[in-house]
Design an enzyme around this catalytic site. Structure first.
Site, mmCIF file in Angstrom:
data_model
loop_
_atom_site.group_PDB
_atom_site.id
_atom_site.type_symbol
_atom_site.label_atom_id
_atom_site.label_comp_id
_atom_site.label_asym_id
_atom_site.label_seq_id
_atom_site.Cartn_x
_atom_site.Cartn_y
_atom_site.Cartn_z
ATOM 1 N N GLU A 473 0.815 -1.214 0.000
ATOM 2 C CA GLU A 473 0.000 0.000 0.000
ATOM 3 C C GLU A 473 0.852 1.268 0.000
ATOM 4 O O GLU A 473 0.414 2.319 0.447
ATOM 5 C CB GLU A 473 -0.967 0.003 1.195
ATOM 6 C CG GLU A 473 -1.926 -1.169 1.173
ATOM 7 C CD GLU A 473 -2.851 -1.236 2.370
ATOM 8 O OE1 GLU A 473 -3.905 -1.886 2.249
ATOM 9 O OE2 GLU A 473 -2.516 -0.637 3.415
ATOM 10 N N GLU A 573 -6.148 -7.651 -1.445
ATOM 11 C CA GLU A 573 -6.495 -7.928 -0.053
ATOM 12 C C GLU A 573 -8.009 -7.842 0.122
ATOM 13 O O GLU A 573 -8.587 -6.778 -0.082
ATOM 14 C CB GLU A 573 -5.865 -6.916 0.917
ATOM 15 C CG GLU A 573 -4.366 -6.911 0.989
ATOM 16 C CD GLU A 573 -3.863 -5.916 2.035
ATOM 17 O OE1 GLU A 573 -4.669 -5.483 2.896
ATOM 18 O OE2 GLU A 573 -2.678 -5.561 1.982
#
Length: 965
Positions: A473, A573
């Site tokens: 991320e 995810e």
């Protein structure tokens, strides 16, 4: 296919036993004294302050092993352990000491190797000091030839220092604590996350392999193997480059050999290729040598799990020195395969191909095997086999965890699991968290890049390694990112398509690698795998770095099938619940942790779960989401106690994760190219996002995934109620048939439909017909739906899938009284024993429709196990047939096998499970007259006799169906 054995290099001795450790402030001697005049004893028992040490391992792992501190993974034990933020770094600065035997012959050399230290260390060998510089993910190799003792007895002491910036843990916790750990090049999860408590020593220790390695005057370092493909994978070239170092004071005339073998039946090795090159290496110098390429015609390719065999060749590079003989040898199991990826025009998601075949990615996120770095080959094999058993194709090694170890990759190679490997950057710690910190990443960028390059060299020859990613991320700082892009640029052989899947015109003549040495792909640092700058960029999530992964909590199962659920092509995810079985709760928590959540009903009709403090500490995710998702456990009625709660949680786990994967698969290639579940397991005793717990017992979600991720599959779209046929393979399947049958709680079949003689095209999902039973006039409120996909040419069942369903707006509460219905079962057992490994075939039949059945728990062939004497390896020990009594007719619902120790001296309440166990299926159901064979495999500890039990929705008390006497 080679045997599942990871070979150690010739001349290598691993130092993994007879270590002792002590806190540095409690040791009165220096490193020189410890390794000369005042060594501690390594024999048992040790004398304070010394204790037996866990190497490889950490300081905290050693303290736990010696019961100096509580088990941090049991209950609230972690709260009783002093955190490094409060103790100071000296408290977790430890000496580690061992001895070893090594006596060299003339012209032999010896290296002392540390594959991982956290975070730096001072090494003393026989009174000589050496320094291991900072960095958790770098190898250290020390030439100790001149300081070994002549008599062969050597004393080794290592003073290990913790990370420079261990940080503090804010009262509210948070992702990565106060983020200070991000200033170092180390694992970031150790300050705690929303799925794990802080690791008190921040994993200080000799956390990876220690070895001594004996060679001749010339050694081989970090060979690089690359395969290139032509003529539709018929012509394959193996490229190999290695560094060769001459450590003697005179020139070395060398014979450098590369040999490629494959294993035939009976462990017979077939030499596929053998090439020898002459080489002169100047004194005290290091040279790089590239072999002329080796040509293979139609070699056996390596394929991911479910797409073909994981063919591996043994590549051995050795060097002989004139006047000495064999000086060094290196070997690696190597798979011929090509991995490509690009951004798919249709979906915007990244599309992976292996050997030219597109792969719909279904897999999971991985942190590491154990939070205290108690890593082992045996556990790695179990971990990776579990992922293969779930029919997964990819594991993502998350950036806040490890650069995984060669043993991890070995088993991924063997079982066919592709690996996405991230470097040590996370958005939470490196510039995007709350509070914002470390916007420029680690303090030492050169150290980060050194560790990255060393990691690439360590792992690059593994067939399973699919891509490198800069961070979780987040992207690395600009200079690091630019350097990684340059270091990991693709060789032209691997640029057949650009990011939009369009062909790239390059000269791929194989002879160019010979005529122009700079063109040889093995001379690249990698050159074969794509580098993606971050997990939310370039074909993942929205592709632009916005936080567009997730969600991470319970969902309505039908929502996974709706186009509005997730809008991007590849989700890196998405997570949900992960409650383990009740036995695991009892084994990992004191009785106050056995209290189930309070269910507070809110004014809007939803329920809020309030877990006990221990569950909260272990990061429990509720099975409700007020305003969006009604409590999924309470759909089955009020949970009475821990056993009831956990068993109902398994029902939800199964439905939740099967629906997640089936929902994604329903839009395969039309909307999605892949999905990775957050996450497959926990590196501690956490209560969220897992398919097996830290003790290695599977949840029902494991088998929901296994079902949904079948390469060929039949499923019910929970949004449209159309039955869909799924073919993820490259083969066209003709003459298929689907059988759909509904079974009610009375054991009747009010709905039956067959669709015959249809074709399943490669890589397609096809709606076949609507399952319209819920629209019928007399539809029951709760019912079972059994789907079977047949190949009519031989009547094989290619896929079987059983659902329990309720009418729209309903619930499953009618299943509660159904528990009292005892459905008779017949179980035929077959055993195969070899050494400590047991293999069972359990054939289970629902005989509730059998006429004139006497359900008296009669055991046929009485005494079969009593006749079982000590088995000669590999002997089949016959059959046993038993019956479980019952007088009901209906579906035998949610049957679960488990394996236990049958020893009689267990204490009351003691966990009797034998773990791990591999089941071909579990948490399964059988309609009247139906039978299924379940294969069970496990190892039995010495002195333990196994028994197999069966429980289920209709068999809550559990039945011992097999016991060795």
């Amino acid at each position: 296919m080679v045997n599942n054995v990871m070979k150690e290099a010739q001349g290598k001795m691993i130092l993994d036993s007879e270590w002792v450790a002590a806190r540095s402030t409690e040791v009165q001697f220096s490193g020189i004294q410890l390794t000369t005049t005042n060594p501690p004893s390594t024999a048992a028992p040790t004398s304070p302050p010394w204790m037996h040490a866990l190497v490889p391992g950490t300081v905290l792992g050693t303290l736990v092993k010696n019961k100096v501190v509580p088990d941090p993974f049991y209950g609230l034990g972690n709260e009783a352990i002093l955190d490094i933020a409060d103790s100071g770094r000296d408290y977790y600065t430890f000496w580690f000491f061992t001895t070893f035997q090594c006596k060299l012959s003339v012209n032999q050399k010896c290296d002392l190797n540390f594959r991982g230290i956290n975070y730096s260390a001072d090494v003393y060998l026989n009174g000589h000091k050496m320094v291991l510089p900072k960095g958790m993910f770098r190898r250290h190799s020390l030439d100790v030839t001149g300081i070994l003792n002549p008599d062969g007895s050597n004393l080794l002491a290592v003073l290990v220092h913790p990370p420079d910036h261990p940080g503090t843990i804010p009262p509210q916790g948070g992702q990565g604590g106060d983020h200070e750990i991000g200033k170092d090049v180390a694992t970031q999860y150790v300050e705690g996350w929303d799925w794990i408590a802080p690791i008190r020593d921040r994993n200080t220790g000799i956390w990876d392999e220690v070895s001594i390695f004996i060679t001749g005057p010339v050694k081989i370092t970090d060979p690089h193997l690359v395969s290139s493909f032509f003529d539709n994978y018929k012509r394959v070239y193996l490229h190999a480059t290695t560094e060769v170092e001459n450590r003697s004071s005179s020139a070395a005339e060398c014979s450098l050999k590369i040999q490629v073998t494959t294993e035939l039946e009976g462990s017979v090795q077939l030499v596929e290729k053998l090439q020898t090159q002459m080489l002169s290496v100047p004194p005290k110098s290091r040279v790089q040598f590239t072999f002329p390429e080796l040509f293979f015609y139609k070699p056996n390719l390596w394929w991911p799990n479910g797409m073909g065999k994981q063919n591996l060749y043994d590549v051995v590079i050795s060097i002989d020195v004139e006047g000495f003989g064999e000086s060094d040898t290196w070997s690696h199991l190597f798979g011929f395969r090509k991995i490509e990826s690009h951004i798919d025009d249709a979906t915007g998601g990244r599309l992976f191909k292996v050997n030219g075949e597109p792969i719909f990615i279904r897999g999971g996120n991985w942190i590491l095997s154990d939070g205290l770095l108690r890593l082992s080959k045996k556990r790695y094999e179990t971990d990776i086999k579990f992922h293969a058993d779930m029919n997964f194709k990819m594991i993502r090694c998350w950036g806040g965890g490890l650069a995984e170890r060669p043993e991890f990759y070995h088993y991924c190679d063997y079982y066919g699991i592709l690996v996405w490997q991230e470097f040590w950057i996370t958005g939470d710690v490196d510039g995007r968290g709350i509070p914002v910190s470390n916007p420029n990443g680690p303090l030492d960028h050169d150290l980060f890049l050194f560790c990255a390059r060393d990691t690439i060299k360590l792992l690059r020859n593994h067939a399973s390694l699919a891509l490198w990613v800069g961070g979780n991320e987040q992207i690395p700082p600009k200079d690091i990112n630019a350097a990684l892009k340059s270091d990991l640029k693709l060789h032209p052989f691997f640029k057949h398509v650009n990011e939009n899947g369009k062909p790239v015109v390059v000269d791929l003549t194989p002879s160019s690698a010979t005529t122009n040495s700079s063109a040889d792909p093995s001379q690249y640092l990698d050159g074969t795998r794509i580098y993606i700058q971050g997990s939310l960029w370039d074909g993942f999530a929205d592709g632009k770095g916005n936080f567009t992964d997730g969600p991470y909590e319970i969902q309505n199962p039908e929502d996974f099938f709706k186009d509005s659920f997730y809008k991007y092509g590849f989700n890196p995810e998405v997570g949900s619940v992960g409650m383990p079985v009740a036995a695991t709760i009892r084994a990992t928590m004191p009785p106050e942790g056995w209290q189930i959540p309070l269910f507070n009903e809110l004014s809007n009709g939803y329920v809020e779960e309030v877990p006990n403090p221990i569950w909260k500490y272990h990061k429990y995710i509720p099975y409700s989401k007020p305003t969006m998702v009604h409590d999924q456990i309470q759909l089955y009625g009020i949970a009475k106690d821990l056993d009831d709660f956990c068993f109902k949680a398994q029902l939800v786990n199964y439905i939740q994760y099967r629906a997640l994967l089936e929902g994604w698969t329903s839009r395969m290639w039309r909307k999605y190219t892949g999905v990775l579940i957050w996450k497959t397991q926990n590196p501690w005793t956490g209560l969220r996002g897992q398919f097996y717990d830290h003790l290695l017992d599977q949840t029902a979600g494991f088998y929901g995934c296994r079902c949904a991720a079948e390469p060929i599959h039949v499923q019910l779209n929970l949004d449209t109620y159309f039955i869909e046929a799924v073919n993820t393979t490259s083969e066209k399947l003709s003459n298929m048939a689907i059988e759909a049958s509904v079974w009610d709680l009375d054991g009747m079949c009010p709905y039956y439909k067959v669709h015959e003689s249809f074709t399943m095209l490669p890589r397609t999902v096809t709606p076949i017909f609507e399952m319209d039973y819920p629209k019928s006039e007399n539809a029951k409120p709760v019912y079972f739906l059994l789907l079977k996909l047949y190949d009519k040419s031989d009547n094989r069942v290619l896929s079987r899938n059983l659902y329990w369903l309720h009418l729209p707006g309903g619930d499953y509460k009618l299943l509660e009284p159904y528990r009292k219905k005892k459905i008779p079962l017949k179980i035929t057992s077959e055993i195969f024993v070899k050494g400590s490994t047991y293999r069972f075939k359990m054939h289970v039949e629902n005989i509730s429709k059998a006429p004139n059945t006497e359900n008296s728990s009669t055991e046929h062939e009485l005494g079969w196990f009593k006749r079982l004497h000590r088995c000669i390896g590999g002997k089949n020990n016959g059959l046993k047939v038993s019956e479980i009594k019952g007088n009901g007719i209906g579906v035998a619902f949610f049957l679960q096998f488990s394996v236990h120790s049958s020893n009689k001296d267990h204490k009351e309440g003691e966990d009797t499970r034998i773990l791990p166990v591999h089941y071909s299926d579990n948490y399964f159901s059988l309609v009247p007259g139906e039978a299924m064979t379940v294969k069970i495999c496990f190892e039995v500890p010495e002195g333990v006799t196994p028994r197999i039990t069966l429980q289920g929705w209709n068999y809550s008390e559990g039945h011992t169906v097999l016991e060795a006497l």
